[in-house]
Design a protein around this motif. Sequence first.
Motif, PDB file in Angstrom:
ATOM      1  N   TYR A 184      50.392  25.484  48.960  1.00 30.37           N
ATOM      2  CA  TYR A 184      50.634  26.605  49.862  1.00 30.37           C
ATOM      3  C   TYR A 184      50.053  26.290  51.239  1.00 30.37           C
ATOM      4  CZ  TYR A 184      52.437  30.033  46.488  1.00 30.37           C
ATOM      5  OH  TYR A 184      53.222  30.715  45.580  1.00 30.37           O
ATOM      6  N   SER A 216      58.098  31.087  50.322  1.00 30.31           N
ATOM      7  CA  SER A 216      56.953  31.903  49.890  1.00 30.31           C
ATOM      8  C   SER A 216      55.648  31.100  49.900  1.00 30.31           C
ATOM      9  CB  SER A 216      57.195  32.470  48.487  1.00 30.31           C
ATOM     10  OG  SER A 216      57.288  31.416  47.537  1.00 30.31           O
ATOM     11  N   GLN A 234      44.773  38.338  47.158  1.00 24.39           N
ATOM     12  CA  GLN A 234      46.140  38.756  46.841  1.00 24.39           C
ATOM     13  C   GLN A 234      46.813  37.776  45.886  1.00 24.39           C
ATOM     14  OE1 GLN A 234      47.479  41.765  48.230  1.00 24.39           O
ATOM     15  NE2 GLN A 234      48.845  41.409  46.493  1.00 24.39           N
ATOM     16  N   LEU A 235      46.603  36.489  46.110  1.00 29.29           N
ATOM     17  CA  LEU A 235      47.187  35.474  45.225  1.00 29.29           C
ATOM     18  C   LEU A 235      46.638  35.608  43.808  1.00 29.29           C
ATOM     19  CD1 LEU A 235      47.099  32.329  47.579  1.00 29.29           C
ATOM     20  CD2 LEU A 235      49.142  33.579  46.818  1.00 29.29           C
ATOM     21  N   GLU A 237      45.340  38.342  42.481  1.00 30.60           N
ATOM     22  CA  GLU A 237      45.829  39.611  41.921  1.00 30.60           C
ATOM     23  C   GLU A 237      47.252  39.467  41.391  1.00 30.60           C
ATOM     24  OE1 GLU A 237      46.895  44.121  43.505  1.00 30.60           O
ATOM     25  OE2 GLU A 237      45.328  42.966  44.536  1.00 30.60           O
ATOM     26  N   ASN A 238      48.065  38.682  42.121  1.00 30.78           N
ATOM     27  CA  ASN A 238      49.465  38.470  41.704  1.00 30.78           C
ATOM     28  C   ASN A 238      49.611  37.340  40.693  1.00 30.78           C
ATOM     29  OD1 ASN A 238      50.177  40.468  43.534  1.00 30.78           O
ATOM     30  ND2 ASN A 238      50.711  39.018  45.157  1.00 30.78           N
ATOM     31  N   ASN A 239      48.499  36.725  40.334  1.00 26.30           N
ATOM     32  CA  ASN A 239      48.498  35.578  39.423  1.00 26.30           C
ATOM     33  C   ASN A 239      49.415  34.469  39.934  1.00 26.30           C
ATOM     34  OD1 ASN A 239      47.594  34.182  37.152  1.00 26.30           O
ATOM     35  ND2 ASN A 239      49.357  34.857  35.914  1.00 26.30           N
ATOM     36  N   THR A 240      49.368  34.269  41.271  1.00 25.64           N
ATOM     37  CA  THR A 240      50.142  33.206  41.919  1.00 25.64           C
ATOM     38  C   THR A 240      49.135  32.184  42.428  1.00 25.64           C
ATOM     39  OG1 THR A 240      51.744  34.868  42.637  1.00 25.64           O
ATOM     40  CG2 THR A 240      51.882  32.697  43.679  1.00 25.64           C
TER      41      THR A 240
END
Length: 337
Positions: A184, A216, A234-235, A237-240
């Motif tokens: 990323y 993304s 955020q990553l 939390e989104n499991n990304t």
Amino acid sequence: MKYITIKDIAKKLNTSVSTVSRAFNDKSDISAKTKELVLKTAKEMGYRQNRMAKNLVQKRTYNIGIVVPEFVNSFFPEVIMGAQEVLFKKGYQVLITQSNECYTTELKNVQSLENSMVDGLLISLSSETDNIDYYQDLVNSGFPIIFFNRTYKEIKASKVLFNDYKWAMFATEHLIRQGYKNIYHLQGIKSLTLSKERRRGFVDAHKKHKLTYDKSQVITSGFHMEDGEKIAAQLIENNTIPDAIFAANDQLAMGAMSVFKKHGFKVPKDIAFVGFSESKMGSMVEPPLSSVKQPTFEIGKQAAKLLLDQIEAGTKHTPQTVKLDGELHIRESSLKK
């Protein structure tokens, strides 16, 4: 106390006032021996040059304004040091202001420096600056101004830039060669030229190595550590969870890295990091942060030289762009064991 004038010095040396004046102004039509004698005598007599009168004659204040976004990191202070080295040697003083990443404050600083009648301006734009009309008007008016580090491609002025595309590509390639695939990029303020170039380098590295890339994987943010922290949270939390993160600066990388570590992720085993701009703090975190080092001192020197050239050239000035290179310092944050 008697005020010593150049007439007094001329009388003392039994020479003309014009000879003394030429010595002070370092004219070529006076011998080194005579110049040395004049300067030595002036010092012995306690002569102090009337700087204000000289400035009025030459139509200069010998002051240069510098506007930077922040002083939190060593990047901008080091750039200023480089600029000062060049400017001081030419008899200039500098007036330094910071915008604190605020466009309104930045504009007030610029206008204040203009009102102080500085001879020219060195500026790196704030992360909030999205309106360049004032700067383009300033350039069009012939006011000497050099943009460095942060600027817009659309501004038709001289600039000192870093080869962001090349070194962003190298940084991304380093991660790819380490075996990371899901990488990323934390882009920073996307409207700035440096952000666009670093993103382009990131994307082209994927294309070069035929690695799948999705939009993304590029996340727009600010440049602060808090921005990196928010993105990481955020990553998670989104499991990304990426394999690695290449950030537009060290602050973003360190902010994100701290949050991932707090949530139990191992660096670089679970997630690797590479930053940009080589902050001193980056080499002190655990593990030490891989980062692209920029030649901060040289950026300042080149910006100052371009500004002095523009001041001397006046209306004959032609905008130039100087692009500098750096180094990729690889540390534990991105090295697979």
